[in-house]
Design an enzyme around this catalytic site. Sequence first.
Site, PDB file in Angstrom:
ATOM      1  N   LYS A   9       0.585  -1.208   0.076  1.00  0.00           N
ATOM      2  CA  LYS A   9      -0.007   0.010  -0.083  1.00  0.00           C
ATOM      3  C   LYS A   9       0.808   1.327   0.103  1.00  0.00           C
ATOM      4  CE  LYS A   9      -4.041  -2.170   2.264  1.00  0.00           C
ATOM      5  NZ  LYS A   9      -5.026  -2.385   3.237  1.00  0.00           N
ATOM      6  N   TYR A  49     -12.307  -1.898  -3.609  1.00  0.00           N
ATOM      7  CA  TYR A  49     -12.822  -1.968  -2.206  1.00  0.00           C
ATOM      8  C   TYR A  49     -14.311  -1.817  -2.143  1.00  0.00           C
ATOM      9  CZ  TYR A  49      -8.320  -1.993   0.040  1.00  0.00           C
ATOM     10  OH  TYR A  49      -7.004  -2.451   0.409  1.00  0.00           O
ATOM     11  N   ASN A 112      -2.027   0.200   6.644  1.00  0.00           N
ATOM     12  CA  ASN A 112      -1.606  -1.102   7.222  1.00  0.00           C
ATOM     13  C   ASN A 112      -0.510  -1.859   6.264  1.00  0.00           C
ATOM     14  OD1 ASN A 112      -3.613  -1.803   5.637  1.00  0.00           O
ATOM     15  ND2 ASN A 112      -4.823  -2.836   7.525  1.00  0.00           N
ATOM     16  N   HIS A 115      -2.314  -5.471   1.594  1.00  0.00           N
ATOM     17  CA  HIS A 115      -3.621  -6.325   1.394  1.00  0.00           C
ATOM     18  C   HIS A 115      -3.110  -7.829   0.979  1.00  0.00           C
ATOM     19  CE1 HIS A 115      -7.302  -7.517  -0.221  1.00  0.00           C
ATOM     20  NE2 HIS A 115      -6.664  -8.080  -1.341  1.00  0.00           N
ATOM     21  N   GLU A 126      -9.630 -10.748  -7.899  1.00  0.00           N
ATOM     22  CA  GLU A 126      -8.629  -9.388  -7.542  1.00  0.00           C
ATOM     23  C   GLU A 126      -7.502  -9.560  -8.518  1.00  0.00           C
ATOM     24  OE1 GLU A 126      -9.977  -9.059  -3.002  1.00  0.00           O
ATOM     25  OE2 GLU A 126      -7.664  -9.628  -3.584  1.00  0.00           O
TER      26      GLU A 126
HETATM   27  P1  ATP Z   1      -6.799  -5.993   3.227  1.00  0.00           P
HETATM   28  O1  ATP Z   1      -8.453  -6.232   2.556  1.00  0.00           O
HETATM   29  O2  ATP Z   1      -6.549  -4.559   3.140  1.00  0.00           O
HETATM   30  O3  ATP Z   1      -6.308  -7.145   2.979  1.00  0.00           O
HETATM   31  P2  ATP Z   1      -8.091  -6.693   5.913  1.00  0.00           P
HETATM   32  O4  ATP Z   1      -8.552  -7.711   5.031  1.00  0.00           O
HETATM   33  O5  ATP Z   1      -7.324  -7.258   6.906  1.00  0.00           O
HETATM   34  O6  ATP Z   1      -7.242  -5.943   4.948  1.00  0.00           O
HETATM   35  P3  ATP Z   1     -10.795  -5.405   5.906  1.00  0.00           P
HETATM   36  O7  ATP Z   1     -11.581  -5.534   6.946  1.00  0.00           O
HETATM   37  O8  ATP Z   1     -10.888  -6.148   4.496  1.00  0.00           O
HETATM   38  O9  ATP Z   1      -9.364  -5.614   6.311  1.00  0.00           O
HETATM   39  O10 ATP Z   1     -10.571  -3.904   5.487  1.00  0.00           O
HETATM   40  C1  ATP Z   1      -9.750  -3.455   4.394  1.00  0.00           C
HETATM   41  C2  ATP Z   1      -9.006  -2.482   4.745  1.00  0.00           C
HETATM   42  O11 ATP Z   1      -9.744  -0.975   4.960  1.00  0.00           O
HETATM   43  C3  ATP Z   1      -7.897  -2.614   5.724  1.00  0.00           C
HETATM   44  O12 ATP Z   1      -6.785  -3.222   5.358  1.00  0.00           O
HETATM   45  C4  ATP Z   1      -7.713  -0.853   6.119  1.00  0.00           C
HETATM   46  O13 ATP Z   1      -6.863  -0.574   5.169  1.00  0.00           O
HETATM   47  C5  ATP Z   1      -8.996  -0.416   5.965  1.00  0.00           C
HETATM   48  N1  ATP Z   1      -9.667  -0.420   7.310  1.00  0.00           N
HETATM   49  C6  ATP Z   1     -10.325  -1.607   7.930  1.00  0.00           C
HETATM   50  N2  ATP Z   1     -10.949  -0.977   9.091  1.00  0.00           N
HETATM   51  C7  ATP Z   1     -10.581   0.150   9.315  1.00  0.00           C
HETATM   52  C8  ATP Z   1     -10.931   1.440  10.048  1.00  0.00           C
HETATM   53  N3  ATP Z   1     -11.596   0.822  11.275  1.00  0.00           N
HETATM   54  N4  ATP Z   1     -10.550   2.465   9.959  1.00  0.00           N
HETATM   55  C9  ATP Z   1      -9.861   2.810   8.837  1.00  0.00           C
HETATM   56  N5  ATP Z   1      -9.627   1.887   7.940  1.00  0.00           N
HETATM   57  C10 ATP Z   1      -9.936   0.841   8.004  1.00  0.00           C
HETATM   58 MG    MG Z   2     -10.138  -7.589   3.363  1.00  0.00          MG
END
Ligand code: ATP
Ligand code: MG
Length: 137
Positions: A9, A49, A112, A115, A126
């Site tokens: 990211k 997303y 974070n 992804h 994807e």
């Molecule tokens: P990713 O899909 O990016 O691999 P993930 O599966 O661990 O991560 P998801 O729940 O799918 O997490 O959320 C997608 C992304 O949205 C997260 O990686 C993060 O960048 C963002 N995100 C998730 N929760 C929050 C939050 N509470 N506040 C801000 N951003 C968030």
């Molecule tokens: Mg996810």
Amino acid sequence: TERTFSILKPDATERNLTGAVNAVIEAAGLRIVGQRRIHMSQAQAEKFYEVHKERPFFGELVEFMTRSPVVVQVLEGDNAVARYREVMGATNPANADEGTIRKLFAQSVGENTVHGSDSAENAAIEIAQFFTDADIV
Ligand code: ATP
Ligand code: MG
């Protein structure tokens, strides 16, 4: 063997950490079989997303993902989807295990670092959004 889709990211490219993250990926036994650096458009990020579009952080997430270039990747290995989720660590780096990419590098739940696909089915969807078969070798 299995494939998963990965994104390094904007917070990773901004801090010049793509090589450091790739070292953790490769040390975990995952092979980078496709890789490209792109600057995501707003439309690309919104589509990627889409499942999160009703979530309160959606706007912030799209803004973040389009802020700087990202590295899109296809990773291959045994149980690649689950293995990469393990290597990434918890979504919130505060909850991530020692040695995981998010524990090592991530600064917040939003920014974070990586992804990774959450299922083999989503991995295929994807990967197809960013790669053609000829670019995975
Ligand atoms: P990713 O899909 O990016 O691999 P993930 O599966 O661990 O991560 P998801 O729940 O799918 O997490 O959320 C997608 C992304 O949205 C997260 O990686 C993060 O960048 C963002 N995100 C998730 N929760 C929050 C939050 N509470 N506040 C801000 N951003 C968030
Ligand atoms: Mg996810």
